[in-house]
Structures are given as structure tokens and as C-alpha cells.
Design an enzyme around this catalytic site. Sequence first.
Site, PDB file in Angstrom:
ATOM      1  N   GLY A 150       1.945  -2.102 -22.103  1.00  9.74           N
ATOM      2  CA  GLY A 150       2.417  -2.768 -21.223  1.00  9.74           C
ATOM      3  C   GLY A 150       2.181  -4.639 -21.846  1.00  9.74           C
ATOM      4  O   GLY A 150       2.633  -4.785 -22.839  1.00  9.74           O
ATOM      5  N   ARG A 151       1.858  -5.235 -20.955  1.00 12.33           N
ATOM      6  CA  ARG A 151       1.592  -6.468 -21.168  1.00 12.33           C
ATOM      7  C   ARG A 151       0.763  -6.912 -22.265  1.00 12.33           C
ATOM      8  O   ARG A 151       1.132  -7.425 -23.245  1.00 12.33           O
ATOM      9  CB  ARG A 151       1.023  -7.295 -19.810  1.00 12.33           C
ATOM     10  CG  ARG A 151       2.135  -7.538 -18.743  1.00 12.33           C
ATOM     11  CD  ARG A 151       1.222  -8.016 -17.575  1.00 12.33           C
ATOM     12  NE  ARG A 151       0.267  -6.994 -16.901  1.00 12.33           N
ATOM     13  CZ  ARG A 151       0.434  -6.154 -15.619  1.00 12.33           C
ATOM     14  NH1 ARG A 151       1.455  -6.668 -14.985  1.00 12.33           N
ATOM     15  NH2 ARG A 151      -0.609  -5.466 -15.368  1.00 12.33           N
ATOM     16  N   ILE A 152      -0.445  -6.172 -22.249  1.00  8.32           N
ATOM     17  CA  ILE A 152      -1.426  -6.478 -23.326  1.00  8.32           C
ATOM     18  C   ILE A 152      -1.123  -5.523 -24.537  1.00  8.32           C
ATOM     19  O   ILE A 152      -1.342  -6.065 -25.668  1.00  8.32           O
ATOM     20  CB  ILE A 152      -2.704  -5.972 -23.010  1.00  8.32           C
ATOM     21  CG1 ILE A 152      -3.369  -6.793 -21.666  1.00  8.32           C
ATOM     22  CG2 ILE A 152      -3.883  -6.310 -24.076  1.00  8.32           C
ATOM     23  CD1 ILE A 152      -4.560  -6.545 -21.017  1.00  8.32           C
ATOM     24  N   ARG A 172       3.978   5.985 -20.025  1.00 13.82           N
ATOM     25  CA  ARG A 172       4.850   6.859 -19.131  1.00 13.82           C
ATOM     26  C   ARG A 172       6.112   6.794 -19.631  1.00 13.82           C
ATOM     27  O   ARG A 172       6.662   8.179 -19.351  1.00 13.82           O
ATOM     28  CB  ARG A 172       4.506   6.483 -17.612  1.00 13.82           C
ATOM     29  CG  ARG A 172       2.652   6.591 -17.343  1.00 13.82           C
ATOM     30  CD  ARG A 172       2.494   6.262 -15.930  1.00 13.82           C
ATOM     31  NE  ARG A 172       2.767   4.861 -15.912  1.00 13.82           N
ATOM     32  CZ  ARG A 172       2.238   4.132 -14.830  1.00 13.82           C
ATOM     33  NH1 ARG A 172       1.586   4.461 -13.922  1.00 13.82           N
ATOM     34  NH2 ARG A 172       2.366   2.725 -14.744  1.00 13.82           N
ATOM     35  N   ARG A 229     -10.061   1.002 -20.823  1.00 13.09           N
ATOM     36  CA  ARG A 229     -11.569   1.624 -19.857  1.00 13.09           C
ATOM     37  C   ARG A 229     -12.295   2.608 -20.563  1.00 13.09           C
ATOM     38  O   ARG A 229     -11.518   3.606 -21.120  1.00 13.09           O
ATOM     39  CB  ARG A 229     -10.883   1.861 -18.579  1.00 13.09           C
ATOM     40  CG  ARG A 229     -10.579   0.868 -17.442  1.00 13.09           C
ATOM     41  CD  ARG A 229     -11.627   0.038 -17.002  1.00 13.09           C
ATOM     42  NE  ARG A 229     -11.267  -0.825 -15.843  1.00 13.09           N
ATOM     43  CZ  ARG A 229     -11.034  -2.116 -16.395  1.00 13.09           C
ATOM     44  NH1 ARG A 229     -10.854  -2.668 -17.723  1.00 13.09           N
ATOM     45  NH2 ARG A 229     -10.741  -2.987 -15.424  1.00 13.09           N
ATOM     46  N   ASP A 253     -14.934  -1.819 -26.544  1.00 17.23           N
ATOM     47  CA  ASP A 253     -15.315  -2.875 -25.776  1.00 17.23           C
ATOM     48  C   ASP A 253     -15.805  -2.316 -24.487  1.00 17.23           C
ATOM     49  O   ASP A 253     -16.459  -2.868 -23.522  1.00 17.23           O
ATOM     50  CB  ASP A 253     -14.068  -3.868 -25.914  1.00 17.23           C
ATOM     51  CG  ASP A 253     -14.448  -5.071 -24.972  1.00 17.23           C
ATOM     52  OD1 ASP A 253     -15.590  -5.695 -25.240  1.00 17.23           O
ATOM     53  OD2 ASP A 253     -13.677  -5.417 -24.261  1.00 17.23           O
ATOM     54  N   GLU A 258     -21.171   1.613 -18.066  1.00 18.47           N
ATOM     55  CA  GLU A 258     -21.284   0.124 -18.379  1.00 18.47           C
ATOM     56  C   GLU A 258     -22.682  -0.147 -17.518  1.00 18.47           C
ATOM     57  O   GLU A 258     -22.423   0.132 -16.296  1.00 18.47           O
ATOM     58  CB  GLU A 258     -20.196  -0.443 -18.242  1.00 18.47           C
ATOM     59  CG  GLU A 258     -19.285  -0.420 -19.533  1.00 18.47           C
ATOM     60  CD  GLU A 258     -17.879  -0.994 -19.231  1.00 18.47           C
ATOM     61  OE1 GLU A 258     -17.763  -2.178 -18.611  1.00 18.47           O
ATOM     62  OE2 GLU A 258     -16.914  -0.736 -20.150  1.00 18.47           O
ATOM     63  N   HIS A 276     -17.769  -5.346 -23.119  1.00 15.92           N
ATOM     64  CA  HIS A 276     -16.832  -5.381 -22.175  1.00 15.92           C
ATOM     65  C   HIS A 276     -16.445  -7.108 -22.193  1.00 15.92           C
ATOM     66  O   HIS A 276     -16.460  -7.724 -20.995  1.00 15.92           O
ATOM     67  CB  HIS A 276     -17.075  -5.058 -20.678  1.00 15.92           C
ATOM     68  CG  HIS A 276     -15.584  -4.716 -20.170  1.00 15.92           C
ATOM     69  ND1 HIS A 276     -15.821  -3.545 -19.025  1.00 15.92           N
ATOM     70  CD2 HIS A 276     -14.660  -5.226 -19.896  1.00 15.92           C
ATOM     71  CE1 HIS A 276     -14.338  -3.574 -18.598  1.00 15.92           C
ATOM     72  NE2 HIS A 276     -13.815  -4.584 -19.133  1.00 15.92           N
TER      73      HIS A 276
HETATM   74  P1  NAP Z   1       0.199  -2.946 -17.774  1.00 16.39           P
HETATM   75  O1  NAP Z   1       1.016  -4.151 -18.215  1.00 16.39           O
HETATM   76  O2  NAP Z   1       0.207  -2.159 -16.593  1.00 16.39           O
HETATM   77  O3  NAP Z   1       0.210  -1.990 -18.864  1.00 16.39           O
HETATM   78  C1  NAP Z   1      -0.198  -0.478 -18.810  1.00 16.39           C
HETATM   79  C2  NAP Z   1       0.288   0.220 -19.857  1.00 16.39           C
HETATM   80  O4  NAP Z   1      -0.066   1.555 -19.618  1.00 16.39           O
HETATM   81  C3  NAP Z   1       1.861   0.702 -19.365  1.00 16.39           C
HETATM   82  O5  NAP Z   1       2.631   0.657 -20.554  1.00 16.39           O
HETATM   83  C4  NAP Z   1       1.886   1.784 -18.833  1.00 16.39           C
HETATM   84  O6  NAP Z   1       3.036   2.658 -19.209  1.00 16.39           O
HETATM   85  C5  NAP Z   1       0.762   2.644 -19.331  1.00 16.39           C
HETATM   86  N1  NAP Z   1       0.039   3.922 -19.004  1.00 16.39           N
HETATM   87  C6  NAP Z   1      -0.374   3.765 -17.655  1.00 16.39           C
HETATM   88  N2  NAP Z   1      -0.735   4.945 -16.867  1.00 16.39           N
HETATM   89  C7  NAP Z   1      -0.365   5.844 -18.128  1.00 16.39           C
HETATM   90  C8  NAP Z   1      -0.619   7.256 -18.430  1.00 16.39           C
HETATM   91  N3  NAP Z   1      -1.162   8.158 -17.525  1.00 16.39           N
HETATM   92  N4  NAP Z   1      -0.346   7.736 -19.706  1.00 16.39           N
HETATM   93  C9  NAP Z   1       0.092   6.878 -20.538  1.00 16.39           C
HETATM   94  N5  NAP Z   1       0.356   5.573 -20.506  1.00 16.39           N
HETATM   95  C10 NAP Z   1       0.003   4.957 -19.293  1.00 16.39           C
HETATM   96  O7  NAP Z   1      -1.180  -3.338 -17.857  1.00 16.39           O
HETATM   97  P2  NAP Z   1      -1.980  -4.443 -18.651  1.00 16.39           P
HETATM   98  O8  NAP Z   1      -2.037  -5.705 -18.134  1.00 16.39           O
HETATM   99  O9  NAP Z   1      -1.285  -4.294 -20.256  1.00 16.39           O
HETATM  100  O10 NAP Z   1      -3.719  -3.865 -19.030  1.00 16.39           O
HETATM  101  C11 NAP Z   1      -3.914  -2.465 -19.285  1.00 16.39           C
HETATM  102  C12 NAP Z   1      -5.401  -2.392 -19.171  1.00 16.39           C
HETATM  103  O11 NAP Z   1      -6.132  -2.843 -19.929  1.00 16.39           O
HETATM  104  C13 NAP Z   1      -5.834  -2.796 -17.699  1.00 16.39           C
HETATM  105  O12 NAP Z   1      -5.452  -1.898 -16.529  1.00 16.39           O
HETATM  106  C14 NAP Z   1      -7.398  -2.574 -17.869  1.00 16.39           C
HETATM  107  O13 NAP Z   1      -7.895  -1.432 -17.633  1.00 16.39           O
HETATM  108  C15 NAP Z   1      -7.605  -3.179 -19.476  1.00 16.39           C
HETATM  109  N6  NAP Z   1      -8.267  -4.405 -19.646  1.00 16.39           N
HETATM  110  C16 NAP Z   1      -9.254  -4.394 -20.323  1.00 16.39           C
HETATM  111  C17 NAP Z   1      -9.618  -5.487 -20.665  1.00 16.39           C
HETATM  112  C18 NAP Z   1     -11.165  -5.645 -21.388  1.00 16.39           C
HETATM  113  O14 NAP Z   1     -11.957  -6.658 -20.956  1.00 16.39           O
HETATM  114  N7  NAP Z   1     -11.356  -4.932 -22.268  1.00 16.39           N
HETATM  115  C19 NAP Z   1      -9.272  -6.681 -19.986  1.00 16.39           C
HETATM  116  C20 NAP Z   1      -8.186  -6.699 -19.381  1.00 16.39           C
HETATM  117  C21 NAP Z   1      -7.558  -5.542 -19.269  1.00 16.39           C
HETATM  118  P3  NAP Z   1       4.325   2.419 -18.587  1.00 16.39           P
HETATM  119  O15 NAP Z   1       5.043   1.084 -18.988  1.00 16.39           O
HETATM  120  O16 NAP Z   1       5.366   3.487 -18.997  1.00 16.39           O
HETATM  121  O17 NAP Z   1       4.373   2.266 -16.744  1.00 16.39           O
END
Ligand code: NAP
Length: 312
Positions: A150-152, A172, A229, A253, A258, A276
Site C-alpha cells: 500500500g502507501r507505506i 490482497r 502490527r 517495531d 505493547e 513502536h
Molecule cells: P494501506 O495503504 O492501506 O496498505 C495496506 C496494504 O496491506 C495493502 O497493499 C493491502 O492490500 C495489504 N493488505 C491488507 N490486508 C491484507 C491481507 N489480509 N493480506 C495481504 N495483504 C493485505 O496502508 P498503509 O498506509 O501502507 O499502512 C499499513 C499499515 O502500517 C497500517 O494499517 C498500520 O497497521 C501500519 N503502520 C505502522 C506504523 C508504525 O509505527 N510501526 C505506522 C503507520 C502504519 P491491497 O492493496 O490489495 O488492498
Amino acid sequence: MNPTILAASPLNPLFVAELSKRYTLIGPMPLDDLMAHPDREHITVIAAGGESKVPAAMMDALPALKLVSVMGVGYDGVDVQHAISRGALVTHTPNVLNDDVADLALVLMLSITRRIPQADAFVRNGSWAKGNMPLGTKLSGMRLGIVGMGRIGQAIATRAEAFGMSIAYTARSEKSALPYRFVPSVKALAADVDMLTLITPGGASTHHMINAEVLTALGPKGYVVNVARGSVVDEAALVHALSNGVIAGAGLDVFENEPHPLDALRTLDNVVLTPHIGSATGATRQAMADLATRNIERHFASEALETPVPEC
Ligand code: NAP
């Protein structure tokens, strides 16, 4: 009079500062205290953080609820379906934190392969005077598997390209516009890479996606980096894999419990741990607080919300 807003849990001080300029902020408080609060029936907004729990019971205590504004991109602690069923919307803070979280993923990849925490200790404790450190492992040119494109995930891929890493991913669905190889199964992806980096949302659909089978597929020269997560990884299986040479190492992280990571993780030498801090820079946390606050301001101005979660 300023509208009253409920904090679901202790909020980031930057978010508290923005909210306190504009609203009367109450909470967090136990459900019984909330039920007895004089403003309860008029509260339309819950403010939350990325790790906050916003269960159905909290929402049901607020009959006028219209918005849950999360300062964070992950919102797995919010019962989104219940919010929708109550006619309330949920917003989060995507994009503004992509750079920081992607930077930290690279930091963890470099730290675990080049043993940076051990190197720092080696200089500080005088070991250097007695000889050189053992050799590390080369990151540049490694095969990287990204779980969640996704975005990150895409921001991590851009950085990894600069390190000459070959990039494959699972998600997905395939992203045909991206120049990276899609592998539909996480186990097949693990079998095909040296470094598996996790950046999916938490929640039921990704719970323990990284289990004993996936770690075995990654193999004894493989590394796991988790900036997603804690729930995405079966930590008991990870500890077993790290302790028995099933994989080479991990950079973490995020944790299942936690801020109390397993003792076993805290004592292993082949892990690098951070508390985190994916988005934890001053500039990014301020941008997140500003965006979460703007969503609330838009709600009170009856304007379209800036960043509703996809389900809304
Ligand atoms: P995003 O743009 O929604 O990207 C999520 C990605 O995960 C998408 O490619 C999605 O697939 C994939 N995904 C979702 N469910 C899945 C599954 N069941 N099986 C396989 N792939 C799956 O979100 P983002 O902005 O990149 O952020 C992602 C996550 O990073 C957040 O939800 C958060 O939990 C975590 N995060 C952690 C920190 C930290 O401090 N460590 C900070 C920010 C975020 P599709 O593209 O096919 O839908």
C-alpha cells in the site's frame, strides 16, 4: 461554548494541544464515569490514537456520536462496522507518515544485518581495543519481500531500490502499475526472499499471517522486519524460529502485547527492537495531529471529511 470531545485513550500531546485550543477535551475515563458525565448525550466526536480501542460500548454511550477521528493510519482498535451502523464515520491520517515508517523499515533492515546496536555497544564498552567485531551481512542486493504493497509498502520499495534490492510483494490484489513482482501467497513469497518486511494493517484478516510455516519457508539466512502490527506475527513461533536457527534474525517495531514485549524477545541477540516509533518524529506527529484535528473541524463545519477510512 466549545463542543466537548471524548478522548478514547491517552492521546499524543500534540493532538491534545490542537484539540484543547478549540474544544473541551474530556477522558479517557471508565465507561461508568462516561455514563454519568453531564455532556454525554451531546458529544458527537471521539478522538483516538492509532493504538486506541474504541469498542461498541464506548460508542453506544454517546447517542449523538457522528465521528471517530484517529491520529494514526492503523485503526484496527476501532469497531468501524459498529460506527457505520450507528451512522458515525471514522477518519485516520494516511500518507503524512509514509516517509517516516518507510525510513524506519530500512533502519531495521540495516540494523539487524549490520548489527548496529551491537556495534554501538562494542565501541562504548571498550571491546574495540581488544579486536574487531564479527562480520555482518550485506543488505544491498538482497531479495526483499514486502507483505502489504500500500502507501507505506510502496515507500519502502522506493527506498529499497536505491539499495539495489530486488523487490517482490504480496497483497490482497496485484498492482499491475507497479514494476515489482506479485506473489499471491505469503509462504511462497517468504521462500523466495532474504528479507521479509511486513506493512499490512492489523486485525482479523492478517492475524498471525507470519506463522511457523512461513518462517520455515523464509529459512536460516532469512530476516523478518515488522513495522505493521504485532498481531500480524505469531510471536511464539517467531521466538522459536529465532532461537533455533530457523531464521537468521528480526527487526521489530511492533509487538503483540505493547508495551510489554515477550521476555524471550528482549534477551535474544539476533533481534533489534524499537518501541513502536514508526511515525515518531516531531514533524510527522504534528502533521498527523493537524490532519486528525482538521477532520474534526470539518465535522463541526458540516464539510466533507478529508480522510475517511476506506470502509466509510
Ligand atoms: P494501506 O495503504 O492501506 O496498505 C495496506 C496494504 O496491506 C495493502 O497493499 C493491502 O492490500 C495489504 N493488505 C491488507 N490486508 C491484507 C491481507 N489480509 N493480506 C495481504 N495483504 C493485505 O496502508 P498503509 O498506509 O501502507 O499502512 C499499513 C499499515 O502500517 C497500517 O494499517 C498500520 O497497521 C501500519 N503502520 C505502522 C506504523 C508504525 O509505527 N510501526 C505506522 C503507520 C502504519 P491491497 O492493496 O490489495 O488492498
